[in-house]
Structures are given as structure tokens and as C-alpha cells.
Design an enzyme around this catalytic site. Structure first.
Site, PDB file in Angstrom:
ATOM      1  N   GLY A   1      38.841  33.703  30.862  1.00 34.23           N
ATOM      2  CA  GLY A   1      37.475  33.338  30.492  1.00 34.23           C
ATOM      3  C   GLY A   1      37.157  31.930  30.946  1.00 34.23           C
ATOM      4  N   GLY A   2      37.200  30.998  30.015  1.00 30.22           N
ATOM      5  CA  GLY A   2      36.779  29.620  30.304  1.00 30.22           C
ATOM      6  C   GLY A   2      37.383  29.026  31.562  1.00 30.22           C
TER       7      GLY A   2
ATOM      8  N   GLY B   1      39.193  31.906  23.619  1.00 26.11           N
ATOM      9  CA  GLY B   1      38.391  30.698  23.442  1.00 26.11           C
ATOM     10  C   GLY B   1      38.981  29.709  22.463  1.00 26.11           C
TER      11      GLY B   1
ATOM     12  N   SER C   1      42.856  32.436  26.336  1.00 23.46           N
ATOM     13  CA  SER C   1      43.306  31.056  26.577  1.00 23.46           C
ATOM     14  C   SER C   1      44.346  30.931  27.679  1.00 23.46           C
ATOM     15  CB  SER C   1      43.821  30.437  25.265  1.00 23.46           C
ATOM     16  OG  SER C   1      42.749  30.348  24.341  1.00 23.46           O
TER      17      SER C   1
ATOM     18  N   ASN D   1      36.393  36.372  34.014  1.00 20.89           N
ATOM     19  CA  ASN D   1      35.221  36.851  33.267  1.00 20.89           C
ATOM     20  C   ASN D   1      34.324  35.641  33.008  1.00 20.89           C
ATOM     21  OD1 ASN D   1      33.317  37.834  31.536  1.00 20.89           O
ATOM     22  ND2 ASN D   1      34.742  38.318  29.865  1.00 20.89           N
ATOM     23  N   TRP D   2      33.264  35.524  33.772  1.00 24.83           N
ATOM     24  CA  TRP D   2      32.401  34.360  33.655  1.00 24.83           C
ATOM     25  C   TRP D   2      31.567  34.356  32.386  1.00 24.83           C
ATOM     26  CZ3 TRP D   2      29.811  33.879  39.211  1.00 24.83           C
ATOM     27  CH2 TRP D   2      30.807  33.700  40.166  1.00 24.83           C
ATOM     28  N   LYS D   3      31.460  35.486  31.727  1.00 24.01           N
ATOM     29  CA  LYS D   3      30.614  35.649  30.546  1.00 24.01           C
ATOM     30  C   LYS D   3      29.180  35.218  30.905  1.00 24.01           C
ATOM     31  CE  LYS D   3      34.716  35.412  27.672  1.00 24.01           C
ATOM     32  NZ  LYS D   3      35.352  34.960  26.421  1.00 24.01           N
TER      33      LYS D   3
ATOM     34  N   HIS E   1      34.978  44.730  25.802  1.00 17.65           N
ATOM     35  CA  HIS E   1      35.383  43.343  25.504  1.00 17.65           C
ATOM     36  C   HIS E   1      35.095  43.057  24.018  1.00 17.65           C
ATOM     37  CE1 HIS E   1      35.488  38.975  25.481  1.00 17.65           C
ATOM     38  NE2 HIS E   1      36.188  39.066  26.592  1.00 17.65           N
TER      39      HIS E   1
ATOM     40  N   GLU F   1      33.866  40.652  22.591  1.00 16.61           N
ATOM     41  CA  GLU F   1      32.539  40.095  22.320  1.00 16.61           C
ATOM     42  C   GLU F   1      31.460  41.185  22.319  1.00 16.61           C
ATOM     43  OE1 GLU F   1      34.109  35.924  24.192  1.00 16.61           O
ATOM     44  OE2 GLU F   1      32.685  37.123  25.349  1.00 16.61           O
TER      45      GLU F   1
ATOM     46  N   GLU G   1      43.651  41.549  24.989  1.00 12.30           N
ATOM     47  CA  GLU G   1      43.104  40.230  24.656  1.00 12.30           C
ATOM     48  C   GLU G   1      43.072  40.067  23.139  1.00 12.30           C
ATOM     49  OE1 GLU G   1      39.181  40.054  26.770  1.00 12.30           O
ATOM     50  OE2 GLU G   1      40.266  38.617  27.973  1.00 12.30           O
TER      51      GLU G   1
HETATM   52  O1  13P Z   1      37.584  36.645  26.804  1.00 16.07           O
HETATM   53  C1  13P Z   1      38.356  36.284  27.671  1.00 16.07           C
HETATM   54  C2  13P Z   1      38.340  36.948  28.996  1.00 16.07           C
HETATM   55  O2  13P Z   1      37.614  38.161  28.965  1.00 16.07           O
HETATM   56  C3  13P Z   1      39.311  35.137  27.478  1.00 16.07           C
HETATM   57  O3  13P Z   1      38.545  33.960  27.318  1.00 16.07           O
HETATM   58  P1  13P Z   1      39.305  32.548  27.347  1.00 16.07           P
HETATM   59  O4  13P Z   1      40.165  32.550  28.602  1.00 16.07           O
HETATM   60  O5  13P Z   1      38.189  31.537  27.406  1.00 16.07           O
HETATM   61  O6  13P Z   1      40.137  32.490  26.085  1.00 16.07           O
END
Ligand code: 13P
Length: 263
Positions: free
Chosen positions: A242-243, A181, A221, A13-15, A105, A107, A175
Site C-alpha cells: 500500500g503506502g 497502514g 506494512s 495498491n495505490w488506493k 480488500h 477496506e 493481509e
Molecule cells: O492494504 C494494503 C495493500 O492492499 C497494505 O497497505 P500498507 O502497505 O500501507 O500497510
């Protein structure tokens, strides 16, 4: 106990990162590095979720170079078309040959007040256009304190499936919000505990066959150093990253988890 025939899925997920030019370079390099490493894409599926503005470029590249990567949107409208400024219809994602779409998600839920009802309507919209929804559920630290790890994710999944009648093709991503994050991932055992409850919920709502075939991902994470622990768990079938999905070396290491543990 059904035999686990679920193909692991590692999703990035590149956000809100990488524009369409950066996306082209990234996807090319990711595909090449995995191929160079001899990755068997049929043993572990790889999907990327770029910003909407990148999808056409990713589609063109994946199609032209026949790259074995899946892709999808990070969100979708509840509506088919019309006066919904800024929204993206499931029909448009399908027209770009997206296979998946992230829905619910945390977010979106927290930053955009996305309710369980909205999530359910988005799941229905996605399925209408043959997109596989990746339904994101997870508890906050406060939820964990008050209700334990599974109550909120189970309730969110039940609500998200409200409009799902038959044996739909879906994916669930657990998640925990407190792990996103933060660098503080859940333990494999914590992830397994909730994933097992989510699979029981799938069986209750959609039947045992759907529960047996549905992939449940862990997100929060995830890194190359911790993926193997999650993938050893019987009810964890992959990761939503994510990251770490923005770093080709790190993401490739996550994708190639089977090399870590000889799974
Ligand atoms: O929100 C995420 C994937 O959708 C997880 O993010 P991180 O891997 O940066 O914790």
C-alpha cells in the site's frame, strides 16, 4: 513436495492516490528506474493498481512504451452492465487490457460492507472476463484474539472460491487487517503460517495443481527493510504493498528484494 516454480509478484495498491496525470509520471519513472537498475521483470513480476480514472492513461503508456508492468483495478462490479451507479464492470477493465483485479480488500469489506457472497460473485465476474482476481483475505485484531491467525482468512478464501469450478488462474493476498497502514507488519513466520494454511485450502477446493501454481502474497506494512524476510518463506510468493507503493525508491527496493538477499 512440488518444486516452487511460482514467479514472485510485487503489486502496488495505490488506493485513492495519484490522478491520471500523476499516474503517467509515476509509471514512467518507476519503469525507467527499474530498467536502469537492471531489473529482470521475468524473475519478479511488477503490477500497479491505480484508481479507475487512471487506467486508460496507464494502459496507453504501458502499451506505447512497451513497459514490462502489469496493472489492474482495485475493485470490480458483480454485474456485467446496467443500472449500477458508480460500479465498474469486469468487461470494462478487460477492455483496458487489465491483467488483474483486486477483490475483497479489507477496506472494501469494512467500509462498504462487502460480504463473502459479494466477494465470490466478484471473483466469478472477473474470471468470466479473463481477469486474474487477487483475492484479499485477512483477520482483524479481534479475529486474531478470538480465532487465531488462520481461521478467518481460510474461511474467507473458501467462501470467495464458491463459484470457481476449474483450475482457474487466481492470486491470493493475505493481509492481516491489523497490519495494514499500521507500520506493524506481521512477522515472516506469521505470514508463512497463514500462507501455508491458505495453500492447503486451495488444494482442498481447487486441487493440488492449482495450489502449487497459485501465488500467495503478503500485505500489511511491507517496506524495503522487511520484504526479504517474507520472500524467504516457502509459501509467500510476493507482496501487496500500500503506502510504500507510492514512493518510487521504496517500491523499487521492494521489487528488487532479490538483491537484498541474493535469492
Ligand atoms: O492494504 C494494503 C495493500 O492492499 C497494505 O497497505 P500498507 O502497505 O500501507 O500497510
Amino acid at each position: 513436495m512440488a518444486v516452487n516454480t511460482r514467479v514472485p509478484l510485487i503489486a502496488g495498491n495505490w488506493k485513492m492516490n495519484l490522478d491520471h496525470l500523476q499516474a503517467i509520471a509515476f509509471v514512467q519513472k518507476l519503469a525507467w528506474s527499474l530498467k536502469d537498475a537492471g531489473h529482470d521483470f521475468t524473475s519478479t513480476e511488477v503490477a500497479v493498481f491505480p484508481p479507475f480514472t487512471d487506467l486508460r492513461s496507464v494502459q496507453t503508456l504501458v502499451t506505447a512504451d512497451k513497459l514490462p508492468l502489469a496493472y489492474g483495478g482495485q475493485d470490480v462490479s458483480t454485474q456485467e452492465s446496467g443500472a449500477y451507479t458508480g460500479e465498474i464492470s469486469a468487461a470494462f477493465l478487460a477492455a483496458l487490457e487489465c491483467q488483474y483485479v483486486l477483490i475483497g480488500h479489507s477496506e472494501r469489506r469494512t467500509l462498504h460492507n462487502e460480504t463473502d457472497e459479494v466477494v465470490a460473485a466478484k471473483v466469478t465476474a472477473a474470471l468470466k472476463h479473463n481477469l486474474v482476481p487477487i483475492i484479499c483475505v485477512g483477520e482483524t485484531a479481534a479475529d486474531l484474539e478470538l480465532h487465531g491467525p488462520s481461521a478467518v482468512p481460510v474461511a474467507q478464501l473458501k467462501a470467495a472460491l464458491a463459484g470457481v469450478e476449474n483450475a482457474a488462474d487466481i492470486v491470493v493476498a493475505y493481509e492481516p487487517v491489523w497490519a495494514i497502514g499500521s507500520g506493524q507488519a506481521a512477522t515472516p513466520d506469521q505470514a508463512e503460517q497463514v500462507a501455508a494454511q491458505l495453500r492447503l485450502t486451495l488444494a482442498e477446493v481447487l486441487g493440488q495443481d492449482v495450489a502449487d501454481k497459485t501465488r500467495i502474497l503478503y500485505g500489511g506494512s511491507v517496506k524495503g527493510v522487511n520484504i526479504a524476510g517474507f520472500m524467504k518463506e516457502p509459501n509467500v510468493d510476493g507482496a501487496l504493498v500500500g503506502g510504500a507503493s507510492l514512493d518510487i525508491t521504496e517500491f523499487s527496493s521492494i521489487v528488487r528484494f532479490q538483491k537484498h538477499v541474493g535469492l
